[in-house]
Design a protein around this motif. Sequence first.
Motif, mmCIF file in Angstrom:
data_model
loop_
_atom_site.group_PDB
_atom_site.id
_atom_site.type_symbol
_atom_site.label_atom_id
_atom_site.label_comp_id
_atom_site.label_asym_id
_atom_site.label_seq_id
_atom_site.Cartn_x
_atom_site.Cartn_y
_atom_site.Cartn_z
ATOM 1 N N THR A 98 12.090 7.773 -0.964
ATOM 2 C CA THR A 98 12.430 9.097 -1.534
ATOM 3 C C THR A 98 13.928 9.179 -2.080
ATOM 4 O O THR A 98 14.241 9.673 -3.197
ATOM 5 N N ASP A 99 14.770 8.622 -1.425
ATOM 6 C CA ASP A 99 16.252 8.396 -2.007
ATOM 7 C C ASP A 99 16.555 6.784 -2.627
ATOM 8 O O ASP A 99 17.797 6.588 -2.692
ATOM 9 N N LEU A 100 15.543 6.222 -3.111
ATOM 10 C CA LEU A 100 15.833 4.828 -3.679
ATOM 11 C C LEU A 100 15.624 4.738 -5.221
ATOM 12 O O LEU A 100 14.359 5.264 -5.509
ATOM 13 N N ASP A 101 16.314 4.050 -5.828
ATOM 14 C CA ASP A 101 15.816 3.901 -7.355
ATOM 15 C C ASP A 101 14.995 2.498 -7.167
ATOM 16 O O ASP A 101 14.982 1.954 -6.144
ATOM 17 N N ILE A 102 14.591 2.055 -8.349
ATOM 18 C CA ILE A 102 13.855 0.902 -8.475
ATOM 19 C C ILE A 102 14.610 -0.323 -7.909
ATOM 20 O O ILE A 102 14.037 -1.039 -7.007
ATOM 21 N N GLU A 103 15.926 -0.435 -8.360
ATOM 22 C CA GLU A 103 16.856 -1.515 -7.736
ATOM 23 C C GLU A 103 16.779 -1.523 -6.424
ATOM 24 O O GLU A 103 16.743 -2.564 -5.533
ATOM 25 N N GLY A 104 17.131 -0.252 -5.937
ATOM 26 C CA GLY A 104 17.386 -0.110 -4.321
ATOM 27 C C GLY A 104 16.105 -0.440 -3.461
ATOM 28 O O GLY A 104 16.074 -1.048 -2.511
ATOM 29 N N GLY A 149 5.795 4.395 -6.110
ATOM 30 C CA GLY A 149 6.566 3.139 -6.498
ATOM 31 C C GLY A 149 5.897 2.055 -6.338
ATOM 32 O O GLY A 149 6.692 0.931 -6.323
ATOM 33 N N LYS A 150 4.886 1.748 -5.460
ATOM 34 C CA LYS A 150 4.252 0.581 -5.171
ATOM 35 C C LYS A 150 4.121 -0.278 -6.489
ATOM 36 O O LYS A 150 4.060 -1.656 -6.015
ATOM 37 N N GLY A 151 3.445 0.074 -7.495
ATOM 38 C CA GLY A 151 3.211 -0.659 -8.489
ATOM 39 C C GLY A 151 4.246 -1.159 -9.087
ATOM 40 O O GLY A 151 4.416 -2.542 -9.340
ATOM 41 N N THR A 152 5.401 -0.510 -9.173
ATOM 42 C CA THR A 152 6.615 -1.083 -9.846
ATOM 43 C C THR A 152 7.280 -2.212 -8.998
ATOM 44 O O THR A 152 7.679 -3.218 -9.429
ATOM 45 N N LEU A 153 7.210 -1.954 -7.825
ATOM 46 C CA LEU A 153 7.514 -2.806 -6.524
ATOM 47 C C LEU A 153 6.777 -4.248 -6.518
ATOM 48 O O LEU A 153 7.336 -5.065 -6.535
ATOM 49 N N ALA A 154 5.442 -3.901 -6.664
ATOM 50 C CA ALA A 154 4.583 -4.957 -6.729
ATOM 51 C C ALA A 154 4.918 -6.031 -7.815
ATOM 52 O O ALA A 154 4.889 -7.316 -7.713
ATOM 53 N N ARG A 155 5.156 -5.232 -9.075
ATOM 54 C CA ARG A 155 5.325 -6.132 -10.272
ATOM 55 C C ARG A 155 6.850 -7.041 -10.245
ATOM 56 O O ARG A 155 6.770 -7.778 -10.360
ATOM 57 N N ASP A 173 0.774 -1.266 -0.069
ATOM 58 C CA ASP A 173 0.057 -0.099 -0.063
ATOM 59 C C ASP A 173 0.897 1.389 0.074
ATOM 60 O O ASP A 173 2.181 1.152 0.542
ATOM 61 N N GLY A 174 0.241 2.397 -0.541
ATOM 62 C CA GLY A 174 1.105 3.677 -0.342
ATOM 63 C C GLY A 174 0.301 4.693 -1.112
ATOM 64 O O GLY A 174 -0.541 4.192 -1.713
ATOM 65 N N PRO A 175 0.590 5.841 -0.978
ATOM 66 C CA PRO A 175 0.220 7.073 -1.591
ATOM 67 C C PRO A 175 0.383 7.146 -3.237
ATOM 68 O O PRO A 175 1.339 6.387 -3.663
ATOM 69 N N GLU A 189 7.065 15.705 -3.691
ATOM 70 C CA GLU A 189 7.764 16.325 -4.675
ATOM 71 C C GLU A 189 8.288 15.191 -5.706
ATOM 72 O O GLU A 189 8.487 15.315 -6.541
ATOM 73 N N THR A 190 8.933 14.297 -4.603
ATOM 74 C CA THR A 190 9.635 13.019 -5.621
ATOM 75 C C THR A 190 8.790 12.193 -6.243
ATOM 76 O O THR A 190 8.803 12.036 -7.494
ATOM 77 N N ARG A 191 7.564 12.052 -5.836
ATOM 78 C CA ARG A 191 6.307 11.310 -6.338
ATOM 79 C C ARG A 191 5.737 12.126 -7.424
ATOM 80 O O ARG A 191 5.574 11.582 -8.454
#
Length: 211
Positions: free
Chosen positions: A189-195, A14-20, A8-10, A136-138
């Motif tokens: 906030t400070d993580l890319d997809i891999e992180g 990045g929740k969709g990418t993480l879920a996939r 879950d999250g706002p 701002e990141t989102r």
Amino acid sequence: MSFVIAIDGPAASGKGTLARRLAAHYGLPHLDTGLLYRATACALLDEGLPLDDVEAAVAAARSLSLVDFDEGRLRAREMGEAASVVAAIPAVRAALIDMQRSFAARTEGAVLDGRDIGTVICPEAKLKIFVTAAPETRATRRALELARAGEDADYAAILEDVRKRDARDSDRSAAPLKPAADAVTLDTTDLDIEGAFAAALTMAQQKIGGK
Ligand code: CDP
């Protein structure tokens, strides 16, 4: 044993990418539950009906078919906004519960992402991750996503959308956006997809052990 992951999250956290990514890693089916609310809103807009027409919204929610989703259209900017309006209607949420729970009840398990997966839809999920990031990141991420899809991506307007949607999703009385008591929070906030994926895998290993 069935392995359910609730994410879950706002908006644009990045929740969709993480879920996939987690679904691919564990070989589990994935359901982006935001699409259900987007498709419900889309059905009303297509019929020229107001988003507060409860009866029509419930009928639209009941007749959704996952296979017919036109994701390109549903992910448009105004559809996210419209989705959060119909998502605040308790009867619409109720109409979508069974579909989500049956998806989660598959033998092998499932990954579901949304706003209320850990709190309402799958309170028994083994792993619950609450994904956050600074507004701002989102907004920057969503602007990039929309630009890639060929949509107008004005940063200031998108930041405004993100803040408005956060407030509407968190302040509603029906299944408001909030972490479940047993959720782990992942600030991207400070993580890319891999992180973010690596951090989520560590959380999964701590909860369930193994791969
Ligand atoms: O991708 P993004 O985070 O922008 O939005 P989404 O996950 O597609 O969700 C769109 C809207 O649907 C949200 O702003 C929520 O109001 C609503 N939603 C919800 O209430 N409950 C869910 N489980 C998923 C989405």
